[in-house]
Design a protein around this motif. Structure first.
Motif, PDB file in Angstrom:
ATOM      1  N   LYS A  22      -1.491  10.588   1.245  1.00 32.46           N
ATOM      2  CA  LYS A  22      -2.324   9.538   1.855  1.00 32.46           C
ATOM      3  C   LYS A  22      -2.855   8.568   0.802  1.00 32.46           C
ATOM      4  N   ILE A  23      -3.054   7.321   1.209  1.00 32.86           N
ATOM      5  CA  ILE A  23      -3.674   6.294   0.372  1.00 32.86           C
ATOM      6  C   ILE A  23      -4.813   5.686   1.177  1.00 32.86           C
ATOM      7  N   GLU A  24      -6.019   5.722   0.653  1.00 34.77           N
ATOM      8  CA  GLU A  24      -7.173   5.195   1.355  1.00 34.77           C
ATOM      9  C   GLU A  24      -7.106   3.666   1.413  1.00 34.77           C
ATOM     10  N   LEU A  25      -7.787   3.091   2.411  1.00 37.40           N
ATOM     11  CA  LEU A  25      -7.786   1.647   2.569  1.00 37.40           C
ATOM     12  C   LEU A  25      -8.352   0.936   1.344  1.00 37.40           C
ATOM     13  N   ASP A  26      -9.338   1.560   0.717  1.00 44.90           N
ATOM     14  CA  ASP A  26      -9.938   0.896  -0.439  1.00 44.90           C
ATOM     15  C   ASP A  26      -9.066   0.993  -1.690  1.00 44.90           C
ATOM     16  N   GLU A  27      -7.863   1.548  -1.539  1.00 41.65           N
ATOM     17  CA  GLU A  27      -6.909   1.579  -2.646  1.00 41.65           C
ATOM     18  C   GLU A  27      -5.810   0.523  -2.482  1.00 41.65           C
ATOM     19  N   TRP A  28      -5.865  -0.240  -1.383  1.00 44.78           N
ATOM     20  CA  TRP A  28      -4.877  -1.287  -1.114  1.00 44.78           C
ATOM     21  C   TRP A  28      -5.489  -2.670  -1.351  1.00 44.78           C
ATOM     22  N   VAL A  29      -4.652  -3.630  -1.669  1.00 44.22           N
ATOM     23  CA  VAL A  29      -5.006  -5.039  -1.586  1.00 44.22           C
ATOM     24  C   VAL A  29      -3.975  -5.679  -0.668  1.00 44.22           C
ATOM     25  N   PHE A  30      -4.445  -6.257   0.435  1.00 40.39           N
ATOM     26  CA  PHE A  30      -3.548  -6.776   1.469  1.00 40.39           C
ATOM     27  C   PHE A  30      -3.225  -8.241   1.194  1.00 40.39           C
ATOM     28  N   ILE A  90       2.233  -9.139 -11.139  1.00 41.60           N
ATOM     29  CA  ILE A  90       0.935  -9.210 -10.460  1.00 41.60           C
ATOM     30  C   ILE A  90       0.365  -7.812 -10.268  1.00 41.60           C
ATOM     31  N   GLN A  91       1.226  -6.875  -9.844  1.00 40.79           N
ATOM     32  CA  GLN A  91       0.782  -5.507  -9.615  1.00 40.79           C
ATOM     33  C   GLN A  91       0.237  -4.870 -10.892  1.00 40.79           C
ATOM     34  N   ALA A  92       0.837  -5.197 -12.028  1.00 41.27           N
ATOM     35  CA  ALA A  92       0.410  -4.605 -13.302  1.00 41.27           C
ATOM     36  C   ALA A  92      -1.020  -4.976 -13.654  1.00 41.27           C
ATOM     37  N   ASP A  93      -1.495  -6.101 -13.140  1.00 45.22           N
ATOM     38  CA  ASP A  93      -2.858  -6.545 -13.444  1.00 45.22           C
ATOM     39  C   ASP A  93      -3.855  -6.160 -12.358  1.00 45.22           C
ATOM     40  N   MET A  94      -3.402  -5.447 -11.332  1.00 48.15           N
ATOM     41  CA  MET A  94      -4.268  -5.116 -10.197  1.00 48.15           C
ATOM     42  C   MET A  94      -4.829  -3.711 -10.335  1.00 48.15           C
ATOM     43  N   THR A  95      -6.039  -3.519  -9.826  1.00 46.80           N
ATOM     44  CA  THR A  95      -6.629  -2.180  -9.763  1.00 46.80           C
ATOM     45  C   THR A  95      -6.264  -1.481  -8.463  1.00 46.80           C
ATOM     46  N   ARG A  96      -5.665  -2.213  -7.518  1.00 44.26           N
ATOM     47  CA  ARG A  96      -5.234  -1.646  -6.246  1.00 44.26           C
ATOM     48  C   ARG A  96      -3.751  -1.919  -6.036  1.00 44.26           C
ATOM     49  N   ARG A  97      -3.150  -1.185  -5.125  1.00 40.52           N
ATOM     50  CA  ARG A  97      -1.734  -1.362  -4.823  1.00 40.52           C
ATOM     51  C   ARG A  97      -1.530  -2.518  -3.864  1.00 40.52           C
ATOM     52  N   LEU A  98      -0.506  -3.342  -4.115  1.00 45.20           N
ATOM     53  CA  LEU A  98      -0.195  -4.467  -3.230  1.00 45.20           C
ATOM     54  C   LEU A  98       0.398  -3.957  -1.922  1.00 45.20           C
TER      55      LEU A  98
END
Length: 384
Positions: A22-30, A90-98
């Motif tokens: 599972k991946i929580e919602l607060d781990e995504w960037v939409f 872009i993903q490499a600079d993000m704290t959340r998953r795209l």
């Protein structure tokens, strides 16, 4: 019996286990919007994502965030040889998953459109998380549009989606582009431009204002031309995508004027082979209400309807004729008239399908016919 009860209990316990992946919602960037343009270095693409900032989208909050200077959205841009590489940067600079499943609009720049958007269409076709219903729009400056100021909405992508979904022009989506391209036909995209206007909240600053400025024509993955607003609107009508257009006309050397609001619009096509040449007729049909009227000479409702309809026939018919001539010059059959030809004359199509672009450009004849009716004159009925 005891063994059966134990097995049943074990099965119930298995259903109570948690999700291991599972991946929580607060781990995504939409990602709501994807903007693509040609990079400054030849052979590269400049890719921008537009995402909401959940911590700035509180209930009852103003569109700009907690203060006029705080935005409720973010844009991130990276340059790479292709879209997957740019997204990886872009993903490499993000704290959340795209998360790309929420993309609602894809915006392409004019420079990129001129080079060809084949890699974008190929990526959409292969990237399973991207919705085929995502609208695709075009603009002269991706950078300016990505920085537009949302006045009535919270994030810019909501405005771009509205431009397509409200059907002020065409509402072409990813699926239609892929089908048209694979079938050898063209497709139209709503064309946007930006301007700078004074901000009411901060008079000393300007804000980016984006609006519809016509239609961009595509064929074989490349931009082939741009129609103005009037021609683009007529093409959208023929395309079956225009909703509730308003037209203003004048007669008696401008002394009499009227504005009409079309409550219903529709279109259909017919084709005949004449001396070996395909002759198409595009029919535009509409029902309208008069929303503004200024008469130099008082006339009864019947005469007035005839005058207004005659002027509408000339105005809208001419707009569509210019639009279709532009598609012929661009060899871009964006209305897919070739499909109608294939259906009615399969033998002709089988013989000429591979050179349809040349036939459409050189030999096709396109006529326009209109059928308009005035339903009413608003609240006030003119004197008879």
């Amino acid at each position: 019996m005891r063994i059966l009860k134990c097995c049943t209990l074990l099965l119930l316990l298995v259903g109570c286990t948690g999700c291991w992946s599972k991946i929580e919602l607060d781990e995504w960037v939409f990602v709501y919007g994807l903007f693509v343009d040609a990079g400054d270095v030849p052979g590269t693409l400049k890719v921008t994502i537009s995402t909401p900032l959940p911590n700035h989208l509180n209930n009852g909050q103003i569109a700009g965030g907690n203060s006029p200077d705080e935005k409720s959205y973010s844009t991130i841009t990276k340059t790479a040889k292709n879209i997957p590489e740019a997204l990886q940067k872009i993903q490499a600079d993000m704290t959340r998953r795209l998360n790309l499943s929420e993309i609602r609009v894809i915006l392409i720049g004019k420079k990129y459109a001129m080079q060809g958007i084949g890699d974008l269409l190929e990526w959409i076709k292969r990237e399973s998380s991207v919705s085929m219903g995502a609208f695709i729009l075009a603009t002269d400056s991706v950078k300016e549009v990505s920085r537009l100021t949302p006045v009535y909405e919270q994030i810019p992508t909501q405005i771009l989606v509205s431009f397509a979904s409200k059907r002020h022009m065409v509402d072409t989506n990813a699926k239609e582009c892929l089908i048209s391209n694979a079938s050898g036909f063209g497709f139209p995209l709503t064309f946007l431009t930006t301007s700078h206007i004074p901000s009411e909240e901060q008079p000393n600053q300007n804000m980016n204002w984006t609006g519809i400025n016509g239609v961009m024509l595509f064929n074989r993955e490349k931009m082939k031309g741009i129609l103005g607003v009037e021609e683009g609107r007529a093409l959208a009508w023929a395309y079956g995508r225009l909703k509730n257009p308003v037209y203003s006309i004048a007669w008696d050397q401008g002394k009499s004027q009227a504005s009409v609001f079309f409550t219903k619009t529709s279109s259909k096509y017919k084709v005949e082979l004449q001396k070996g040449r395909p002759v198409f007729t595009i029919y535009l049909k509409g029902r309208a209400s008069v929303s503004r009227l200024q008469q130099n000479k008082i006339q009864d409702s019947t005469q007035l309807s005839e005058l207004i309809i005659d002027n509408l026939n000339e105005r809208i018919g001419s707009d569509l004729e210019r639009a279709m001539e532009a598609t012929r010059q661009a060899s871009a059959d964006v209305l897919k008239l070739g499909q109608l030809l294939e259906w009615k004359y399969p033998a002709y199509w089988k013989e000429n399908s591979k050179k349809w672009e040349q036939i459409y450009h050189r030999d096709a004849i396109i006529n326009v016919a209109t059928d308009f009716k005035i339903n009413d004159f608003g609240k006030q009925v003119p004197d008879s």
